[in-house]
Design a protein around this motif. Structure first.
Motif, PDB file in Angstrom:
ATOM      1  N   LYS A  82       0.827  -1.208   0.000  1.00  0.00           N
ATOM      2  CA  LYS A  82       0.000   0.000   0.000  1.00  0.00           C
ATOM      3  C   LYS A  82       0.863   1.260   0.000  1.00  0.00           C
ATOM      4  N   ASN A  85       0.013   5.687  -4.894  1.00  0.00           N
ATOM      5  CA  ASN A  85      -1.403   5.911  -5.170  1.00  0.00           C
ATOM      6  C   ASN A  85      -1.606   6.026  -6.676  1.00  0.00           C
ATOM      7  N   THR A 134     -11.382   4.331  -7.921  1.00  0.00           N
ATOM      8  CA  THR A 134     -11.250   5.666  -7.342  1.00  0.00           C
ATOM      9  C   THR A 134     -12.487   6.512  -7.637  1.00  0.00           C
ATOM     10  N   ASP A 137     -15.249   5.490  -5.417  1.00  0.00           N
ATOM     11  CA  ASP A 137     -14.899   5.543  -4.000  1.00  0.00           C
ATOM     12  C   ASP A 137     -14.846   4.145  -3.375  1.00  0.00           C
ATOM     13  N   LYS A 139     -12.469   1.478  -1.949  1.00  0.00           N
ATOM     14  CA  LYS A 139     -11.122   1.411  -1.383  1.00  0.00           C
ATOM     15  C   LYS A 139     -10.468   0.081  -1.734  1.00  0.00           C
ATOM     16  N   GLN A 141      -8.459  -3.131  -1.212  1.00  0.00           N
ATOM     17  CA  GLN A 141      -8.155  -4.012  -0.087  1.00  0.00           C
ATOM     18  C   GLN A 141      -7.392  -5.224  -0.607  1.00  0.00           C
TER      19      GLN A 141
END
Length: 253
Positions: A82, A85, A134, A137, A139, A141
Motif C-alpha cells: 500500500k 497511489n 477511485t 470511492d 477502497k 483491499q
C-alpha cells in the motif's frame, strides 16, 4: 449485444465449459462489485508477474532481468505494501529501457516481443481498474489468492521445455477465461463499466493467442493433447463449488 459475438467464437471453442450462470448472478450483484474490482486489479498484476517470470527465467539477460523487476515494483508496492497511489502509478506501464535476450536461446526474442507488450497492457489495465475504483470511492483491499491459478499450475510438467510450454498454455487459459467473463458480465453492469470490460476483449483475446503461438513454436510436437489436458483441469475448477468468490472462482458454494 455490446460487441461482435463472433469475436469470442474461438475462445468458446478453446474453453471446455462456459462460466456457470450462478457465478454471473453473484458477480452482477451490486454488493459484490468491490470484490470483483479488487480481484480484477490483482489479476492484472498477477498476469504481468507471471509473464515477467517467464521472461526472466527463459528469455532475458541478467541486466534486463533487473530492469523488469524495477518496472513492476511500483505496482507491487501499491498492491502488497500500500505504498503509492493512483497519481504515482500514472504512466508507469511504459518500459524505459531496452530488453536484451539471452544468447544461444532460439526463442528468447519471440518471448520478449510478445510478452513485453502483454505486460505493458496488463499494467495499463491495472491502472484503469484503479481509476474506476477511485471514481466509485471503492477502497483497495488486499485479498487472498483463489484456487484457480494455483490449481492450474499444480499440474505443470517438471521437465523442460515442457515446463515452459505448460506455463504458456496455462497463460492462454487464464487470458481466455478472463475474456469470456468480461463478455458475460458486461451486460449486467452499468454502461460505463460495461464499456470498459468490452474494451478489454481484444487485448485479452490477443494475449491468449500469443501464448498458444509461443507454446507451439517452442514445442517440437503438436501441443493439442496438452491443451486438452489443461482444458479439463480448467473446466473442473470453473464448474465445481468454490467457497471463495473471486473473478476466476468456480460455482459459488
Amino acid at each position: 449485444m455490446l460487441y461482435d459475438g463472433k469475436l469470442l467464437d474461438p475462445i468458446h471453442h478453446f474453453l471446455a465449459c462456459k462460466t456457470p450462470q450462478a457465478w454471473i448472478d453473484k458477480a452482477s450483484q451490486p454488493e459484490n462489485l468491490a470484490i470483483i474490482l479488487c480481484d480484477h486489479l490483482l489479476c492484472e498484476l498477477k498476469a504481468a508477474q507471471s509473464a515477467m517470470l517467464l521472461l526472466r527465467k527463459y528469455a532475458v539477460d541478467e541486466q534486463s532481468s533487473d530492469t523488469l523487476l524495477q518496472w513492476l515494483q511500483p505496482f507491487e508496492d501499491f498492491a502488497y505494501k500500500k505504498i503509492g497511489n493512483i497519481d504515482t502509478l500514472k504512466g508507469k506501464n511504459q518500459l524505459s529501457k531496452s530488453i536484451r535476450g539471452k544468447k544461444n536461446t532460439s526463442y528468447s526474442q519471440s518471448l520478449i516481443d510478445k510478452i513485453v507488450l502483454l505486460i505493458k497492457e496488463e499494467l495499463h489495465h491495472f491502472y484503469q481498474v484503479l481509476e474506476i475504483m477511485t471514481e466509485r470511492d471503492i477502497k483497495y483491499q488486499t485479498i487472498s489468492a483463489g484456487r484457480y491459478a494455483k490449481g492450474l499450475f499444480s499440474h505443470v510438467s517438471h521437465h523442460e521445455p515442457n515446463t515452459l510450454i505448460d506455463k504458456l498454455i496455462i497463460g492462454a487459459y487464464i487470458e481466455a477465461r478472463s475474456c469470456e467473463r468480461f463478455a458475460k458480465l458486461a451486460p449486467h453492469l452499468e454502461t460505463s463499466l460495461a464499456k470498459f470490460y468490452i474494451s478489454l476483449l481484444r487485448s485479452e483475446f490477443r494475449h491468449y493467442q500469443d501464448y498458444l503461438v509461443l507454446a507451439q513454436a517452442i514445442s517440437s510436437e503438436n501441443i493439442q493433447q496438452r491443451i486438452e489436458y489443461f482444458a479439463n483441469i480448467e473446466a473442473e475448477l470453473i464448474e465445481t463449488p468454490d467457497s471463495d468468490f473471486k473473478f476466476h472462482s468456480g460455482v459459488p458454494a
